[in-house]
Design an enzyme around this catalytic site. Sequence first.
Site, short mmCIF file in Angstrom:
data_model
loop_
_atom_site.label_atom_id
_atom_site.label_comp_id
_atom_site.label_asym_id
_atom_site.label_seq_id
_atom_site.Cartn_x
_atom_site.Cartn_y
_atom_site.Cartn_z
N HIS A 32 45.01 59.47 33.89
CA HIS A 32 45.19 58.51 32.58
C HIS A 32 44.55 59.21 31.45
CE1 HIS A 32 46.45 55.17 35.48
NE2 HIS A 32 45.38 55.55 36.14
N GLY A 118 38.37 50.47 38.47
CA GLY A 118 39.41 50.87 38.65
C GLY A 118 40.33 49.65 39.03
N PRO A 119 40.32 48.94 39.77
CA PRO A 119 40.86 47.77 39.97
C PRO A 119 40.61 46.91 38.72
CG PRO A 119 39.75 48.34 42.05
CD PRO A 119 39.28 49.16 40.86
N GLY A 160 45.07 45.36 30.47
CA GLY A 160 45.06 44.98 31.95
C GLY A 160 43.96 44.28 32.19
N ILE A 191 49.43 48.55 24.84
CA ILE A 191 50.03 49.33 25.87
C ILE A 191 49.65 48.97 27.53
CG2 ILE A 191 50.86 51.52 26.71
CD1 ILE A 191 52.41 51.14 24.51
N HIS A 265 50.13 56.65 29.07
CA HIS A 265 49.38 55.89 29.67
C HIS A 265 48.83 56.51 31.24
CE1 HIS A 265 47.83 52.53 32.41
NE2 HIS A 265 47.58 51.93 31.30
N ARG A 360 25.42 25.47 58.34
CA ARG A 360 25.35 25.50 56.80
C ARG A 360 23.74 24.92 56.45
NH1 ARG A 360 28.30 20.39 54.15
NH2 ARG A 360 28.20 19.25 55.86
N PHE A 445 37.83 30.05 50.86
CA PHE A 445 37.80 30.58 49.42
C PHE A 445 37.25 31.82 49.00
CE2 PHE A 445 38.12 25.77 49.07
CZ PHE A 445 39.32 25.71 49.24
N ARG A 528 30.27 23.45 59.30
CA ARG A 528 30.40 22.18 58.81
C ARG A 528 29.37 21.36 60.05
NH1 ARG A 528 34.74 17.49 57.28
NH2 ARG A 528 33.24 16.00 56.21
#
Length: 682
Positions: A32, A118-119, A160, A191, A265, A360, A445, A528
Amino acid sequence: MSQFTPKPTDNTSIATIRTLAADVVGKANSGHPGAPMGMAPVSHVLFTRFFNANPKNSKWFNRDRFVLSNGCALQYILLHLLGYKLSMDDLKAFRQLDSLTPGHPEAHHTDGIEVTTGPLGQGFANGVGLAMAQAHLGAVYNRPNFDLINNYTYVFTGDGCLMEGVASEAASLAGHLQLGNLIVIYDDNHISIDGDTAVAFTENVEQRFLSYGWQVLHVNDGDNDLAAINGAIVTARAEKSKPTIICLKTTIGYGSKQQGTHGVHGSPLKPDDIQSLKTKFGFPPDQKFYVPKETYDTYQAAALRGAKLESQWNSLLTEYAKAYPKEHAELTRRISGKLPEGWEQTLPVYTPADPAQASRKLSELVLTAITPALPDLMGGSADLTGSNLTKVKGTVDFQPPSTGLGSYAGTYIRYGVREHGMGAIANGLHAYGGIVPFVATFLNFVSYAAGAVRLSALSKHQVIWVATHDSIGLGEDGPTHQPIETAVHLRAIPNLDFWRPADGNETSAAYFVALKSTQTPSVFSLSRQNLPNLEGSTIERAARGGYVLYEVANEDMTIVSSGSEVPIALEAASLLKKEGINVRLVSLPCWSVFDKQDEQYRLSVLRSGAPILSLEALATTGWQKYSHEQYGLPAWGASGPYLKVYEKFGITGPNIAAVSKKVIAFYKQKGGQVVSPLVKAL
């Protein structure tokens, strides 16, 4: 520093960055070039006038932190010019196999890289974590006349990154936390890969960040107006109660024939364009990787300034040791990455006589026991504190003092419902040094945070995930919350330890290994429902990742299991024993740790001679490595009281006993030697 003074070498240095970007990407024929060319002026101003670091010691603790969230070749160029351990040959090897200049910056790989980026969006959130770490450690250890920890965190970000949800989550929290030490410079070039951002990104960034509680500054000509860039950074540094974003209008690929378009780009410039670029800036068009002496001299002066600052800081640290010996000893220990001597003696130990408890809850008991001995621990939950059981009684929240909700010296972080941001922020906390972060949510999650977890593993960040409600055992919340496939994903990530403890000793073992594993993140998969403390479990045995919990000679079968299903397997073995059928039981709380044990030990645990059946109330994928037959969930779970859900799927002692008899009969009828699944050619 507050008033901008132009230097004769400014334009030459900026042109050097731009032409090097073209050459570096051009030689690799990949990368890039546009962003480095557009951000060359702000990079030059920041690193020659403001940034405090010593290239000869990239780990100086009070250095300013820099994050290139929109990761590209720009950071490599700057590191080389400043004199880090990155040669011109390294720049020429950009994106080549085994080079120090991989396609995107990687921590622990290249000298001077703070975090792997990068990500998109990850670096932005890492920057928030770095700023939080400074605020915390400064509040804990700074004293009058000893402002030891006071660095800034600078983040370069782009369109981005700002589109990614992880950046929004982190920015929102940063505004709440009033992180005045965080300065984000937004490359507002309009861009992205698909073209002009008008096709998908038309929000008002200023209003968005104002609503987060940030200071928003503007530089309208980021291509040329060095005085305005300088002034914006000065203003940002002066604001102590808000993070700052500087909206810097730039032209992507400035100087190229394709400047201002997405064509520059993510693709190299054509050879004639590179020659034209160099001619435009007065550089020899036929010389590649050309760096004028005055550019090197300019950046060497910045490096010498950083070395002097570190020397002054070291002197201050020496005086601090005389005035505050206890604090000095603790701070320097934490900087070294060593844990306090004997902390592991605080880990809870259990016997079968101890009451059954959810893992937990057992995790909470570990945190309660070890926290007084480990000031390094800093963590929190994504709005599930009462469910994850992660707040130790008496700990103070990490909050701006002005809120009255806590202080920056506090160690408990209220992340809000921001799992992805939480994970990426924790990576930044660890990258700063001196902190072992833990984060918490339901196991299901953790999937929201997959990008951050992956980068934890790749970057060797010691982040501990307390992931509760880990199976169909959570019951009534049903399939939307029951993590059937999540363990498969996490177990597949290299350099990540996924623990699923079956009782109290195994939970203590998980913490023991995780806290000893300074370059490996861990996920604790916790129940749990209540789990009994098992005969035969110990911290020492469980710390090997897998062990024989119940041994018999001349077994007809071995059941290997983890977590909440181990007691069910034990019940099945007991039922079969009454029928004269001998079944061994292996607990395998952590595959990756078990895999690191010597072959003789592993084959003694999962030995040849009888079939091995795996049992887990999750998808069975992956268990084929450790068993001949697998029993688990074929699809999604179900909503209902957890015992009824287990019964529905046949994960009960009586049914597993029946399944075991089928397995035993099958292998007896099949005949021949039953060889351990661990015995492989490769």
